[in-house]
Scaffold this active site. Structure first.
Site, PDB file in Angstrom:
ATOM      1  N   SER A 143       0.820  -1.203   0.000  1.00  0.00           N
ATOM      2  CA  SER A 143       0.000   0.000   0.000  1.00  0.00           C
ATOM      3  C   SER A 143       0.863   1.267   0.000  1.00  0.00           C
ATOM      4  CB  SER A 143      -0.968  -0.027   1.186  1.00  0.00           C
ATOM      5  OG  SER A 143      -1.931   0.995   1.069  1.00  0.00           O
ATOM      6  N   HIS A 144       0.743   2.093   1.021  1.00  0.00           N
ATOM      7  CA  HIS A 144       1.459   3.382   1.050  1.00  0.00           C
ATOM      8  C   HIS A 144       2.820   3.281   1.744  1.00  0.00           C
ATOM      9  CE1 HIS A 144      -0.612   2.913   4.842  1.00  0.00           C
ATOM     10  NE2 HIS A 144       0.163   3.826   5.384  1.00  0.00           N
ATOM     11  N   LYS A 153      -1.673  -9.559  -0.206  1.00  0.00           N
ATOM     12  CA  LYS A 153      -3.001  -9.745   0.393  1.00  0.00           C
ATOM     13  C   LYS A 153      -3.896 -10.585  -0.507  1.00  0.00           C
ATOM     14  CE  LYS A 153      -5.056  -5.306  -1.077  1.00  0.00           C
ATOM     15  NZ  LYS A 153      -5.732  -4.085  -0.592  1.00  0.00           N
ATOM     16  N   ASP A 303      -1.157   1.479  -4.430  1.00  0.00           N
ATOM     17  CA  ASP A 303      -2.102   0.498  -4.972  1.00  0.00           C
ATOM     18  C   ASP A 303      -3.499   1.088  -5.150  1.00  0.00           C
ATOM     19  OD1 ASP A 303      -2.727   0.503  -2.182  1.00  0.00           O
ATOM     20  OD2 ASP A 303      -3.656  -1.461  -2.392  1.00  0.00           O
ATOM     21  N   GLU A 387     -13.372   4.241   5.920  1.00  0.00           N
ATOM     22  CA  GLU A 387     -12.546   4.226   7.123  1.00  0.00           C
ATOM     23  C   GLU A 387     -11.733   5.511   7.198  1.00  0.00           C
ATOM     24  OE1 GLU A 387     -10.074   0.795   7.014  1.00  0.00           O
ATOM     25  OE2 GLU A 387      -8.906   1.457   5.301  1.00  0.00           O
TER      26      GLU A 387
END
Length: 545
Positions: A143-144, A153, A303, A387
């Site tokens: 991800s980041h 994942k 992503d 979120e």
């Protein structure tokens, strides 16, 4: 504490040595009996670092073999959609994974382009609508996270991130495989992979981009002639935005439209590290500096599951602020069926609750992790789910499912639709909420905690809290389970009339996180934080006796 280099372009001296990093991925082998070197699935899969022996070829092969076995047990017989982001370890990890998938005779669909999280989720869902043999997917991404990290994942047939019961099973099996010296791993050579009948090229981008008109008013955006800036932060969305610009004829400028595994164009995050966090004003400093050149601008992480919105007046919008605006707009401007709910994590702003209540929309509150929303989106029961860390998705115009994982691309495009529709800076819309519902003062801070203390906090119960007042207000609720789905929080949330605190141990660092929000003042926020720490300190003191 903010690093003195935060917001500045990364100096060459701190750029990742890519050849050494990739060599370490293939050369180093983890010791599965050392906790830090084992497979650990967090809220978004397994993440680690090649130098620290927490993300190496052995991890990827063990996880992939565990997934192959899981698919067989669950009867998943359709193809597996495999996506990767632009981190340096993603292509090496893809090679390792393909070698194992091929040897296990799993049909894998891959692209020549980098393929981000939302496109994998979209592909799984669309495929499964018309096929009896269900597909699932994998996204290789941290991800980041910084350039030296890698991640992996698994997304089951509902298209979203796997639930804890699935990931814990995969994690347990992968570690057993590591402990047994990878004997159970079936693996082809990469040369065999290149000519394998099980590995097929697939176009993820065209179906996704052509379908965007079904979820965002692309025609309205084009007619408004908005000047749009987009910075993919060197991530996997570069080719997607190029296609969006081409298909829909938008006046869109793509900043830094190239892949550089060192991410040398990035501005350093709050702690002085390179991190592709599109919700950070430090990492997004480059795009923020250009805000007056565009009517609206936005970015994504590597992503593309997170979004960051920049407006001429508001700069980089606080994620909680934009999520409130997006939710309000969707429920006001979509002809959805009645009864759809808003999904939010329990550490997201209560402004979402207040706006939702004004619209007569029920709030579905869950623990941290977007995986808790996947089934609700898939079942078309959640119209919007979000979120606090700038991740969200929502339903199509017809109320049908779009993605069941976070989609930063549609959230970015939605911001342009809102501007085209309302003809107002999005920060002004949020200010209207503050006038009607009160001003929110929100912050997350970290506090030091030992491993033993984190275990205590993880298993804390409402009965362990003896206080009846917090921040000068009566405590109304103490929660260890999320009200939406009854799942364990892994910590505690304490709620008063005009504020709340949530306390959660970190899964990777020796800290615990204190989320807090006040609708009174910044001073009241600080009081909530201070008293919450005192409560936790007392629990630690008793628990360690």
């Amino acid at each position: 504490m903010i690093d003195k280099m935060a917001g500045k372009v990364a100096p060459k001296s701190m750029l990742e040595n890519i050849p050494l990093l990739v060599s370490s991925y293939f050369s180093f082998s983890p010791n599965p009996f050392i906790k830090e070197q084992r497979v650990v699935f967090g809220t978004s899969g397994h993440r680690g670092n090649a130098y620290k022996k927490s993300f190496n070829q052995d991890h990827v092969k063990a996880i992939t073999q565990a997934i192959c076995e899981h698919r067989k047990e669950e009867g998943v017989k359709g193809p597996l959609f495999l996506g990767i982001d632009t981190h340096a370890l993603s292509i090496p990890a893809q090679i390792s994974a393909l070698e194992v998938f091929d040897a296990n005779e799993v049909d894998v669909f891959i692209s020549k382009e980098f393929t981000p999280t939302p496109l994998v989720s979209f592909a799984i869902i669309e495929y499964n609508k018309t096929h009896t043999k269900k597909a699932d997917g994998v996204v290789i991404t941290p991800s980041h996270n910084p350039p030296g990290d890698g991640g992996y994942k698994y997304n089951p047939p509902n298209g979203g991130a796997a639930q804890s019961d699935v990931t814990s099973k995969i994690e347990k099996r992968a570690n057993a495989i590591l402990e047994d010296g990878l004997i159970a791993v079936k693996s082809s050579s990469y040369e065999d992979v290149l000519k394998s009948i099980f590995i097929q090229e697939y176009d993820f981008i065209t179906p996704y981009v052509n379908s965007l008109k079904d979820i965002v008013d692309m025609k309205l955006i084009r007619q408004a002639a908005l000047k749009i800036g987009v910075n993919p932060l060197g991530g996997a969305s570069i080719a997607i935005y190029k296609k969006i610009k081409e298909v829909y004829g938008l006046d869109m400028q793509i900043i830094d439209p190239y892949v550089d595994p060192t991410f040398s164009f990035m501005h350093l995050d709050h702690d002085g590290k390179i991190r592709m966090d599109c919700s950070s004003p430090y990492a997004m400093a480059g795009l923020i500096a250009l805000k007056d050149r565009f009517d609206i601008a936005f970015g994504n992480d590597a992503d593309s599951d997170r979004h960051g919105i920049v407006t001429p007046k508001g700069g980089l919008l606080n994620p909680n602020h934009y999520l409130s605006v997006a939710m309000w707009y969707l429920f006001k401007h979509r002809d959805w069926k009645r009864g759809l709910k808003v999904g939010k994590t329990l550490v997201s702003s209560s402004m979402i609750d207040r706006v939702a209540n004004s619209l007569g929309v029920e709030v579905y509150e869950v623990p941290v992790g977007f995986k808790w929303f996947s089934q609700g989106l898939f079942d078309e029961e959640l119209g919007f789910a979000a979120e606090e860390s700038a991740g969200a998705s929502f339903l199509k115009y017809d109320g049908g499912v779009w993605t069941t994982d976070k989609d930063g691309i549609i959230l970015n495009l939605l911001s342009a639709e809102i501007l085209a529709s309302q003809k107002r800076d999005l920060s002004d819309i949020y200010e209207d909420f503050e006038k009607e519902f009160g001003k929110s003062f929100y912050e997350r801070v970290d506090a030091v905690a030992t491993k033993e203390q984190k275990e205590i906090l993880k298993s804390i119960e409402p009965k362990d809290i003896k206080e009846s007042v917090l921040g000068g207000e009566k405590i109304e609720k103490i929660l260890s389970k999320a009200p939406g789905n009854g799942a364990n929080i892994g910590g505690l949330k304490i709620v008063t009339k005009n504020g709340w605190v949530a306390l959660r141990p970190s899964g990777t660092e020796d800290i615990y996180k204190i989320y807090a929000e006040s609708f009174i003042s910044n001073e009241h926020l600080k009081s909530l934080q201070k008293e919450a720490q005192e409560i936790v300190a007392e629990v630690f003191k008793k628990g360690l006796k």
